[in-house]
Design a protein around this motif. Sequence first.
Motif, PDB file in Angstrom:
ATOM      1  N   ARG A   1      -3.838   5.021  12.464  1.00 49.27           N
ATOM      2  CA  ARG A   1      -4.158   3.243  12.293  1.00 49.27           C
ATOM      3  C   ARG A   1      -2.274   3.057  13.327  1.00 49.27           C
ATOM      4  NH1 ARG A   1      -4.071   2.035   6.038  1.00 49.27           N
ATOM      5  NH2 ARG A   1      -2.105   0.884   5.798  1.00 49.27           N
ATOM      6  N   MET A   2      -2.283   1.767  13.929  1.00 53.55           N
ATOM      7  CA  MET A   2      -0.768   1.223  13.979  1.00 53.55           C
ATOM      8  C   MET A   2       0.058   1.956  13.389  1.00 53.55           C
ATOM      9  SD  MET A   2      -0.723  -0.064  17.537  1.00 53.55           S
ATOM     10  CE  MET A   2       0.666  -1.224  16.696  1.00 53.55           C
TER      11      MET A   2
ATOM     12  N   ASN B   1       0.700  11.720  18.521  1.00 49.09           N
ATOM     13  CA  ASN B   1      -0.487  11.776  19.094  1.00 49.09           C
ATOM     14  C   ASN B   1      -1.288  12.426  19.516  1.00 49.09           C
ATOM     15  OD1 ASN B   1      -2.951   9.745  19.589  1.00 49.09           O
ATOM     16  ND2 ASN B   1      -2.383   9.391  17.717  1.00 49.09           N
TER      17      ASN B   1
ATOM     18  N   GLU C   1       6.472   2.185  20.463  1.00 43.69           N
ATOM     19  CA  GLU C   1       6.273   0.834  20.205  1.00 43.69           C
ATOM     20  C   GLU C   1       4.903   0.796  20.827  1.00 43.69           C
ATOM     21  OE1 GLU C   1       9.072  -1.767  18.614  1.00 43.69           O
ATOM     22  OE2 GLU C   1      10.855  -0.449  19.482  1.00 43.69           O
ATOM     23  N   LYS C   2       4.141   0.752  22.149  1.00 42.37           N
ATOM     24  CA  LYS C   2       3.709   0.137  22.940  1.00 42.37           C
ATOM     25  C   LYS C   2       2.251   1.632  22.464  1.00 42.37           C
ATOM     26  CE  LYS C   2       5.891  -1.910  26.601  1.00 42.37           C
ATOM     27  NZ  LYS C   2       6.694  -1.120  28.113  1.00 42.37           N
ATOM     28  N   ILE C   3       0.942   1.010  22.500  1.00 36.23           N
ATOM     29  CA  ILE C   3      -0.419   1.794  21.906  1.00 36.23           C
ATOM     30  C   ILE C   3      -0.710   3.043  23.191  1.00 36.23           C
ATOM     31  CG2 ILE C   3      -2.641   1.625  22.224  1.00 36.23           C
ATOM     32  CD1 ILE C   3      -2.462  -1.031  20.759  1.00 36.23           C
TER      33      ILE C   3
END
Length: 315
Positions: free
Chosen positions: A91-92, A107, A142-144
């Motif tokens: 998750r975030m 990731n 910080e950006k998806i």
Amino acid sequence: MKSLKVVFLGTPEFAKASLEAIHHSHHEVVGVVTVADKASGRGQKISQSPVKVFAVENNLPVFQPEKLRNPEFLEELRKLEADVFVVVAFRMMPKVLFEMPKMGTFNLHASLLPDYRGAAPINYAIINGEEKSGATTFFINEKIDEGNILLQEELPILPDENAGSLHDRLMEMGSELVVRTLNGLAENSITEKPQPQVEHPKNAFKIFKEDTRIDWTKNSKGIHQFILGMSPYPAAFTTLKIGEEEKGLKIFGGKFEISDHGKTAGSLEISKTGFKIFTQDGEYFPSELQLEGKKRMNIKDFLNGFRNFDEIKMA
């Protein structure tokens, strides 16, 4: 080769494969972070994530924080002194968490980034009729799904492959890519690269129930890919009217033919011997279905469940 101390963060089966691969490598899993146990199903039995089940079976320390910014949880993780965090289908994450390990946090994403950033990359690759997919490891920022790429590997999409099959193949390939990424970081042999700047990258937004309805006014090939891309989960659906009752009908697979039929798109022909739905440019023949309230079945068993076909219409 240097062994890294790893904290693993993940939840579903897709993530479990990577955790298992790391555990069986020469790297050391010093902690596992996953979702809290939850009640599910009719009996509201408590279910554990596949990642937790594996961790417990292999005596790995498990953390299940409700909030990732919880100070006690963060302190517990700091004490583990991990070299790197590995994230797969989690998750975030707040900055305070992903910046904790000295080597950073990477990731695994089931696409060839920058295309298909988002929650459903496997589904959309099939829906859009792509000929290839793949997996990418990248440092989290910080950006998806926009951090620097570490490793990337392509995988051809097979003819008439559905999302479930591609998921399983990417799960295996991705788990190997995770271990290769850890090896590269340990040897300092990977050069991270910014993601290519693409004006309109293909998106893989989260799929909601309303997104899974089949639009029969589209062309046959597009409908076929949509059904494959939603199969087996979350499953594409349409609505039948049986007598006065409307029921959802999930379709998991089938075939199509192009024809100049002159019928209304979305109308159907159904009898003991077959079931076809007319599209913009042809007919679609479902092969696996699930009527609301029933189990999943093949087309023969589905048709055997009816006596009066005249009362069945598309809603």
